[in-house]
Design an enzyme around this catalytic site. Structure first.
Site, mmCIF file in Angstrom:
data_model
loop_
_atom_site.group_PDB
_atom_site.id
_atom_site.type_symbol
_atom_site.label_atom_id
_atom_site.label_comp_id
_atom_site.label_asym_id
_atom_site.label_seq_id
_atom_site.Cartn_x
_atom_site.Cartn_y
_atom_site.Cartn_z
ATOM 1 N N ASP A 149 1.657 2.895 1.992
ATOM 2 C CA ASP A 149 2.073 2.500 0.648
ATOM 3 C C ASP A 149 0.951 1.759 -0.102
ATOM 4 O O ASP A 149 0.184 1.009 0.496
ATOM 5 C CB ASP A 149 3.312 1.607 0.781
ATOM 6 C CG ASP A 149 4.131 1.545 -0.491
ATOM 7 O OD1 ASP A 149 3.839 2.309 -1.433
ATOM 8 O OD2 ASP A 149 5.075 0.732 -0.536
ATOM 9 N N HIS A 150 0.909 1.972 -1.388
ATOM 10 C CA HIS A 150 -0.050 1.279 -2.268
ATOM 11 C C HIS A 150 -1.483 1.314 -1.749
ATOM 12 O O HIS A 150 -2.127 0.273 -1.573
ATOM 13 C CB HIS A 150 0.411 -0.161 -2.548
ATOM 14 C CG HIS A 150 1.531 -0.211 -3.554
ATOM 15 N ND1 HIS A 150 1.323 -0.079 -4.904
ATOM 16 C CD2 HIS A 150 2.859 -0.321 -3.387
ATOM 17 C CE1 HIS A 150 2.485 -0.117 -5.530
ATOM 18 N NE2 HIS A 150 3.429 -0.252 -4.638
ATOM 19 N N GLU A 206 2.273 10.551 -3.260
ATOM 20 C CA GLU A 206 2.876 9.883 -4.421
ATOM 21 C C GLU A 206 1.807 9.163 -5.233
ATOM 22 O O GLU A 206 0.872 8.595 -4.673
ATOM 23 C CB GLU A 206 3.934 8.866 -3.951
ATOM 24 C CG GLU A 206 4.481 8.009 -5.096
ATOM 25 C CD GLU A 206 5.753 7.249 -4.742
ATOM 26 O OE1 GLU A 206 6.668 7.859 -4.149
ATOM 27 O OE2 GLU A 206 5.824 6.050 -5.041
ATOM 28 N N LYS A 219 11.085 -8.841 -7.235
ATOM 29 C CA LYS A 219 11.299 -8.577 -5.810
ATOM 30 C C LYS A 219 12.600 -9.187 -5.298
ATOM 31 O O LYS A 219 12.854 -10.375 -5.487
ATOM 32 C CB LYS A 219 10.128 -9.160 -5.007
ATOM 33 C CG LYS A 219 8.775 -8.560 -5.377
ATOM 34 C CD LYS A 219 8.674 -7.129 -4.915
ATOM 35 C CE LYS A 219 7.311 -6.546 -5.250
ATOM 36 N NZ LYS A 219 7.191 -5.148 -4.857
ATOM 37 N N HIS A 252 10.136 1.901 -7.109
ATOM 38 C CA HIS A 252 9.649 0.858 -6.201
ATOM 39 C C HIS A 252 10.408 -0.443 -6.474
ATOM 40 O O HIS A 252 11.117 -0.558 -7.463
ATOM 41 C CB HIS A 252 8.155 0.598 -6.423
ATOM 42 C CG HIS A 252 7.274 1.699 -5.946
ATOM 43 N ND1 HIS A 252 6.023 1.489 -5.432
ATOM 44 C CD2 HIS A 252 7.468 3.043 -5.898
ATOM 45 C CE1 HIS A 252 5.468 2.635 -5.099
ATOM 46 N NE2 HIS A 252 6.320 3.603 -5.377
HETATM 47 ZN ZN LIG Z 1 5.299 -0.399 -5.598
#
Ligand SMILES: [Zn+2]
Length: 387
Positions: free
Chosen positions: A77-78, A180, A222, A255
Site C-alpha cells: 500500500d502507498h 491501484e 482516520k 481509503h
Molecule cells: Zn490511502
C-alpha cells in the site's frame, strides 16, 4: 489461495500487529467481498518495524490455520518510489498501490492562468489539447474547456507520468498483479472530470490498473465516520461511478474506510460491484478496546503516552481531534467510541508500538479469542453496510 482479485468487489483488512487475521477471516466468511488479508503501507511498515515479508507471513499463517481456501490478496500500500517495490515483489504481494501524491500539484485549483500556462510548458500541451478538447469527452461527469483541462493537466499529469514509471518497473519484475493508483491523501479533492483525466491518461499510456482512489470531497479522517456534506458527497459519488463505468476496466477504491458507516450506503448504491475498500487503523483500535476492557492498567499507560505524542504524530495524517477535548480517563472501554480519543490513539500507533509493542502484543495474546470476536463483530458491521 493468494492471488490477484481483478474486478471482484474487495475489502482490505490492514493488520498492524500481526494478530488480527483470524478475526478478519471470521468476518469475511460468507461476505460478498474478496479479502485482502495482508495490507501495509511503507509508512506503516516503518512505524511498526515489520517487513513486507513478516506482514505477509502473519496473514498466511492465519489463512492456513483457518483453512481459508478462497482467493485472497496482499496489498503493498502507498508505494511512493520505485525503490519501494522490490521487498514487496520478493515477498509475493499481489496488489500494488502506487501513491504519486508528491507529484500532484494541489495549487492548480487556484493558480491564475499565467501561472498555469507557465507550469504547463513542461507538459505536452498540444497533444493533451488534441486529445481532450475535441468535443468527444461529452459525458454526465462534465466536459473539458481549455481552462479545466489546463488545471487538470497541471494538477495530475506529473503524477500520471510517475505512476506510469512505477507500473513499467513493476511489470519488469512481475507478470500478474492488481494495480491501484491512489491520490486520496492529497489536499485538493479530485473532481469527476479530473478522475476521468487520470483514468484516460493511464489507459492511454498502457497502464492496466484494477482500481483508482480519488481524493473525495469532505474529510476522511482516520478511524471515525465521514465529516462533510453527505448530500454533496452522494452526488459526487454518482459522478465518479459514471466515470468508472465509462471505462469499465477498474474499481473505485475508498481509503481510510474504517468506520465510514454513513457513506457505505452511498458507495453500495452508486459503485455497485466495482468497489474496493481499505481499512487499517480500526483493527488496532479494536485491539486497544480489548485492552481497555481486560487490561485497563496497560491501556491507561498507552492512553497517557498517546496523548503526549499526538501533536508530533498527527502531522502526516488528516485528523482534527483536539487534546483539550479528550476525556480525562473516561469509562473503559466506552472511551474507544469517543471521536477525539479514537483519533489520538489511531495516529500514535507507531510511537506506542516502539514503546509498548512487546507488552501490548503479550497482553493481546492473553485475550486472542476476545480480540478475534470483537473484530468479527466490528467488520461484519462494515461489510453489512456495504451491500
Ligand atoms: Zn490511502
Amino acid at each position: 489461495m493468494l492471488s490477484t482479485l481483478s474486478l471482484t468487489p474487495s475489502f482490505g483488512f490492514g493488520d498492524r500487529l500481526g494478530l488480527a487475521t483470524p478475526g478478519h477471516i471470521a468476518a469475511a466468511k460468507g461476505a460478498n467481498f474478496a479479502p485482502i488479508f495482508a495490507q501495509q503501507s511503507v509508512r506503516e511498515n516503518a512505524r511498526t518495524g515489520r517487513t513486507p515479508q513478516q506482514v505477509l507471513d502473519d496473514a498466511q499463517r492465519a489463512v492456513e490455520a483457518a483453512h481459508w481456501d478462497a482467493p485472497w490478496g496482499a496489498d503493498a500500500d502507498h508505494l511512493k518510489s520505485p525503490d519501494d517495490l522490490p521487498p514487496f515483489v520478493a515477498a509475493g504481494y499481489t496488489f500494488y498501490t502506487v501513491d504519486p501524491g508528491e507529484y500532484v500539484d494541489n495549487a492548480a485549483d487556484a493558480d491564475p492562468l499565467p501561472v498555469l500556462q507557465q507550469k504547463a510548458i513542461e507538459l505536452n500541451w498540444d497533444e493533451l489539447s488534441a486529445l481532450y478538447l475535441n468535443g468527444k469527452c461529452e459525458a454526465v461527469f462534465g466536459t473539458f474547456d481549455p481552462e479545466t483541462l489546463l488545471r487538470a493537466a497541471v494538477k495530475y499529469e506529473k503524477a500520471v507520468r510517475h505512476t506510469v514509471g512505477m507500473y513499467r518497473r513493476l511489470a519488469l519484475m512481475k507478470d500478474e498483479f492488481d494495480f491501484e493508483i491512489s491520490v486520496d491523501e492529497t489536499d485538493s479533492p479530485t473532481t469527476p472530470l479530473e478522475h476521468f483525466f487520470i483514468a484516460s491518461e493511464l489507459t492511454r499510456l498502457g497502464v492496466r490498473f484494477t482500481s483508482l482512489a480519488p481524493r473525495f470531497i469532505g474529510r476522511f479522517e482516520k478511524g471515525v465516520d465521514y465529516l462533510g456534506n453527505l448530500a454533496a458527497l452522494d452526488a459526487e459519488m454518482a459522478k465518479h461511478a459514471a466515470v468508472a463505468a465509462h471505462f469499465g476496466t477498474y474499481k473505485l477504491s475508498l481509503h481510510s474506510g474504517s468506520d465510514k458507516f454513513s457513506i457505505y450506503p452511498l458507495i453500495a448504491r452508486h459503485w455497485g460491484e466495482r468497489v474496493h475498500v481499505k481499512t487499517a487503523g480500526t483493527s488496532y483500535l479494536e485491539a486497544l478496546r480489548v485492552l481497555a476492557r481486560l487490561e485497563p492498567g496497560l491501556f491507561n499507560e498507552i492512553y497517557a503516552f498517546s496523548r503526549q505524542h499526538y501533536e508530533a504524530d498527527r502531522r502526516t495524517y488528516q485528523v482534527s481531534a483536539q487534546l483539550e477535548k479528550l476525556p480525562e480517563r473516561g469509562d473503559l472501554p466506552a472511551l474507544l467510541d469517543d471521536f477525539h480519543a479514537r483519533e489520538v490513539l489511531h495516529v500514535t500507533f507507531g510511537s506506542v508500538l516502539a514503546q509498548f509493542g512487546a507488552q501490548l502484543k503479550a497482553a493481546l495474546e492473553r485475550h486472542l479469542d476476545a480480540y478475534h470476536e470483537g473484530l468479527r463483530v466490528h467488520f461484519q458491521k462494515h461489510l453489512q453496510f456495504l451491500v
